[in-house]
Design an enzyme around this catalytic site. Structure first.
Site, mmCIF file in Angstrom:
data_model
loop_
_atom_site.group_PDB
_atom_site.id
_atom_site.type_symbol
_atom_site.label_atom_id
_atom_site.label_comp_id
_atom_site.label_asym_id
_atom_site.label_seq_id
_atom_site.Cartn_x
_atom_site.Cartn_y
_atom_site.Cartn_z
ATOM 1 N N GLU A 182 -28.826 58.327 -34.129
ATOM 2 C CA GLU A 182 -28.406 57.664 -35.456
ATOM 3 C C GLU A 182 -27.002 57.533 -35.516
ATOM 4 O O GLU A 182 -26.071 58.351 -35.019
ATOM 5 C CB GLU A 182 -28.821 58.752 -36.508
ATOM 6 C CG GLU A 182 -28.479 58.808 -37.960
ATOM 7 C CD GLU A 182 -28.881 59.746 -38.855
ATOM 8 O OE1 GLU A 182 -29.772 60.488 -38.381
ATOM 9 O OE2 GLU A 182 -28.146 59.764 -39.721
ATOM 10 N N GLU B 266 -20.918 56.507 -45.396
ATOM 11 C CA GLU B 266 -21.683 57.598 -46.194
ATOM 12 C C GLU B 266 -20.610 58.533 -46.875
ATOM 13 O O GLU B 266 -19.441 58.488 -46.306
ATOM 14 C CB GLU B 266 -22.512 58.297 -44.884
ATOM 15 C CG GLU B 266 -23.275 59.268 -45.591
ATOM 16 C CD GLU B 266 -24.215 60.004 -44.444
ATOM 17 O OE1 GLU B 266 -25.369 60.362 -44.886
ATOM 18 O OE2 GLU B 266 -23.891 60.322 -43.381
#
Length: 739
Positions: A140, A145
């Site tokens: 991932e 973010e």
């Protein structure tokens, strides 16, 4: 041959070996998303939030009708949240949108130009990230973010096992070096520079993020609006001029092993494991001193207007990969003395997504390996020293069947490998499944259940047909049409799914002699071809086309060792189109005039039953004959034609999904470790669609698990190199001397 001519040939050959690598290593644009593309190239996820967020994800029709998503008048794509409705803390969460690309992408250069991202607002958790099909094994990558009032981006990697990165030259700060799940779910983390996300990012007019992904490292750059490199704005990015990256992830960890093809995801959730967990320590209003999470939910429910700035506005995303177009172009222009191209497509046992193009100055060999999971792979080229002897093996050393053929070099090389978990894989790399047509009689193509060892022969015949119908499981089926005029022998695949229940025929055979236009048909239910190849040798105006020499990008299922040959023909054409699942299929048409030979089917429905092993058909010494290996294929010749089948794009264990464009549900999930409450939510939503589960916890990490995603394309790029082997030079010298 005069000495000067010989030296010129050798010199040209050597020069081409030095020029090709430079040409092949340049980045080529393979995908652009902007405006309406985000409504067609992405799927809307509607399951329960696996991070336990206080959120309700809207489907596409609802999101469009309510204005949660739209294309602005200036062409940018808007994706926001409900910022007008007050909610009950005990009811459904705030409406938002989560979308994931319906294709997977391997190594390359990924550039996103954002006009606006969700601002630094309490209770929010926006992210632009990617995940592989199997979380955490396939990795991932959290590109953008943050939570609550964060103003500096966090770049995080997650994968399985252990995966250490070390301190490199970067403008960000490496705060965690272990990416692997064995050490927990925090991942390896780089804290970005101030203003790289949230409200400051928006106040400066947004900017560009770039990610370079290779076998050895992952680098990330952030360019504010006024500092975007000109090479990016011109559409010809030069990473050498990008300067120091904000994050540089490299170390003892094998990036190639731990990070596989990725799907790209945008979402905005509220509270949840991370944002809710740190809410009370983030300078946000606390209404319940006993629970950070409850305080977060209360704020999100009661203050809708606080989230007016919680939207994404995307100018574009561009994906670049190395080698495909550049390699073929350089080959044609610099290797004038090269007389042939060797194309090898190998069927490898499941476990690899990679496609490798092996190139030499005199011979170009393309070796594609097909994943047994569902994926279409568009290769960049990683090249090694020349050899016409090729073989492939997976990471565990499993051998692969290999078929190598030579065709005159008149086309662009664009290898694709693809497989489907929806259809059974076929064994028998030496088996042949073909159709030799141009017949006056018509072949019968009914499709019962299973036929073993069926054969049909039509020899020296006129206008006679012999049919063997074989859908579900057909082993060793063969059809021959020899010495005939306009003879036809075919192995068709999944003809509109006409498959009666249980008809079992063993050793059935049919013969029709002395007929013109004889046909023999063996029709398996769902044929999938991996590794199609085509040859046209010693022919005038011959061509080996489409999915053989330029393997079409959006072939649904898997291609294994299928081959078609047309030798000694005038205007011979050979075509390997690949459909659902054929292993080792081959077609031969020799000494023919105007003989098309093809392996593959371009139309049909992907009905996905069983398998075909060792089916073969031959048409030799005939005039006007053609040979085909046909299979079932939906939406050939179009990358985007394969329905997205990623039901849940990351952040594990969503229980349901709704795809606006996908007709085949799948199960891909990702998560930050759902709690038992999340599991309950997932169970409650289980009737809505397909599901998948995974686990992940901590401050960052979405993760994806249980991914079976049928027929989801995967696009791969790679570095391109060329080594001129001594054997190649000697071969050219020997040939020149003999001439």
């Amino acid at each position: 041959m005069p000495t000067s001519t010989l030296l010129w040939s050798v010199g040209s050959l050597a020069l081409s070996s030095m020029v090709l690598p430079a040409a092949a290593s340049s980045y080529e644009l393979v995908e652009t998303w902007k405006g309406e593309d985000f409504l067609t190239a992405f799927d809307f996820y509607t399951g329960a939030d696996p991070t336990n967020g206080f959120v309700t994800y809207a489907n596409q029709s609802y999101a469009e009708s309510t204005g949660l998503v739209k294309v602005n008048s200036n062409g940018t794509f808007y994706m926001g949240v409900d910022h007008t409705t007050k909610l009950s803390t005990n009811g459904p969460g705030r409406e938002s949108v989560r979308i994931g690309s319906n294709k997977y992408y391997d190594e390359g250069l990924f550039i996103i130009d954002l006009q606006h991202m969700p601002g630094s607002v309490c209770g929010t958790w926006p992210a632009f990230w990617s995940t592989g099909k199997n979380w955490p094994t396939d990795g991932e990558i959290d590109i953008i973010e943050g939570v609550n009032k964060n103003e500096a981006n966090e770049i995080v990697l997650h994968t399985s096992g252990t995966c250490q990165v070390s301190s490199q030259k970067m403008s960000g700060t490496l705060t965690s070096t272990e990416c692997g799940e064995d050490a927990g779910t925090t991942g390896c983390v780089v804290e970005g520079t101030q203003g790289s996300s949230g409200t400051p990012f928006n106040e400066n007019g947004g900017g560009v993020y770039a990610m370079q992904w290779t076998d050895e490292f992952l680098k990330f750059w952030f360019f504010p609006r006024g500092s975007i490199p000109s090479s990016i704005t011109k559409g010809d990015p030069d990473v050498a001029a990008f300067g120091t990256p904000m994050a540089h992830m490299e170390g003892s960890c094998s990036i190639a092993e731990h990070f596989k093809a990725q799907q790209f995801i945008f979402d905005t959730t509220f509270c949840g494991d991370w944002a809710g967990g740190v809410y009370s320590t983030s300078g946000c209003p606390v209404s319940d001193s006993s629970s950070s999470f409850k305080s977060c939910v209360a704020y999100v429910a009661e203050n809708p207007t606080a989230f007016a700035e919680s939207y994404w506005e995307i100018n574009y995303i561009k994906i670049y990969q190395t080698g495909v177009a550049a390699s073929a172009s350089a080959s044609a222009s610099h290797v004038e003395s090269a007389a042939s191209v060797a194309e090898t497509i190998s069927a490898v046992r499941e476990g690899t997504n990679s496609v490798v193009a092996t190139t030499t100055a005199a011979t170009i060999a393309v070796t594609s390996t097909a994943d047994a999971e569902t994926a279409t792979t568009m290769a960049g080229a990683t090249t090694v020293a020349a050899s016409t002897e090729t073989s492939a093996a997976d990471e565990n050393g499993s051998s692969a069947s290999t078929s190598t053929h030579y065709v005159t070099m008149t086309t662009t090389i664009c290898p694709i490998a693809e497989s489907s978990s929806a259809a059974a894989a076929l064994a028998g790399g030496s088996s042949e499944a073909t159709e030799a047509s141009n017949s006056e009689g018509s072949p019968a193509a009914a499709t019962p259940s299973s036929v073993t060892g069926a054969s049909a022969e039509a020899n020296e015949s006129e206008s006679t047909s012999a049919a063997v119908t074989t859908p579900s499981t057909s082993t060793g089926a063969s059809a021959e049409a020899n010495g005939s005029e306009s003879s036809s022998a075919s192995e068709a695949g999944s003809v509109a799914g006409a498959t009666p229940s249980s008809v079992s025929t063993t050793g059935a055979s049919g013969e029709a002699d002395s007929s013109e236009g004889a046909s023999a048909a063996a029709t398996p239910s769902n044929v999938s071809s991996t590794g199609a190849s085509a040859e046209a040798n010693g022919s005038e105006d011959s061509s080996a086309s489409s999915e053989a020499k330029t393997v079409a990008p959006s072939i649904p299922s898997s291609v294994t060792g299928a081959s078609a040959e047309a030798n000694g023909n005038d205007s011979a054409s050979s075509n390997a189109a690949t459909a659902s699942n054929v292993s080792g299929a081959s077609a031969q048409a020799g000494d023919n005039e105007s003989t098309p030979a093809s392996a593959g089917a371009n139309a049909g429905s992907s009905a996905a039953p069983s398998s075909v092993s060792g089916a073969s058909a031959e048409a030799n010494g005939s005039e006007g004959s053609s040979s085909h290996s046909s299979g079932s294929q939906a939406g050939a010749h179009s990358y985007g034609s394969v329905p997205s089948s990623a039901a849940a794009y990351g952040r594990p264990a969503p229980s349901s999904s709704s795809h606006a464009f996908a007709t085949a549900p799948s199960s891909t999930g990702s998560s930050r470790v759902p709690t038992s409450a999340a599991a309950a939510n997932n169970a409650a939503a289980a009737t809505q669609g397909s599901s998948a589960s995974g686990s992940n916890s901590g401050s960052s990490g979405h993760g994806s698990s249980s991914a079976t995603t049928p027929s989801t394309p995967v696009f791969t790029g790679g570095a391109n190199k060329l080594t001129l082997g001594a054997s190649s030079v000697l071969s050219v010298l020997a040939f020149a001397l003999l001439a």
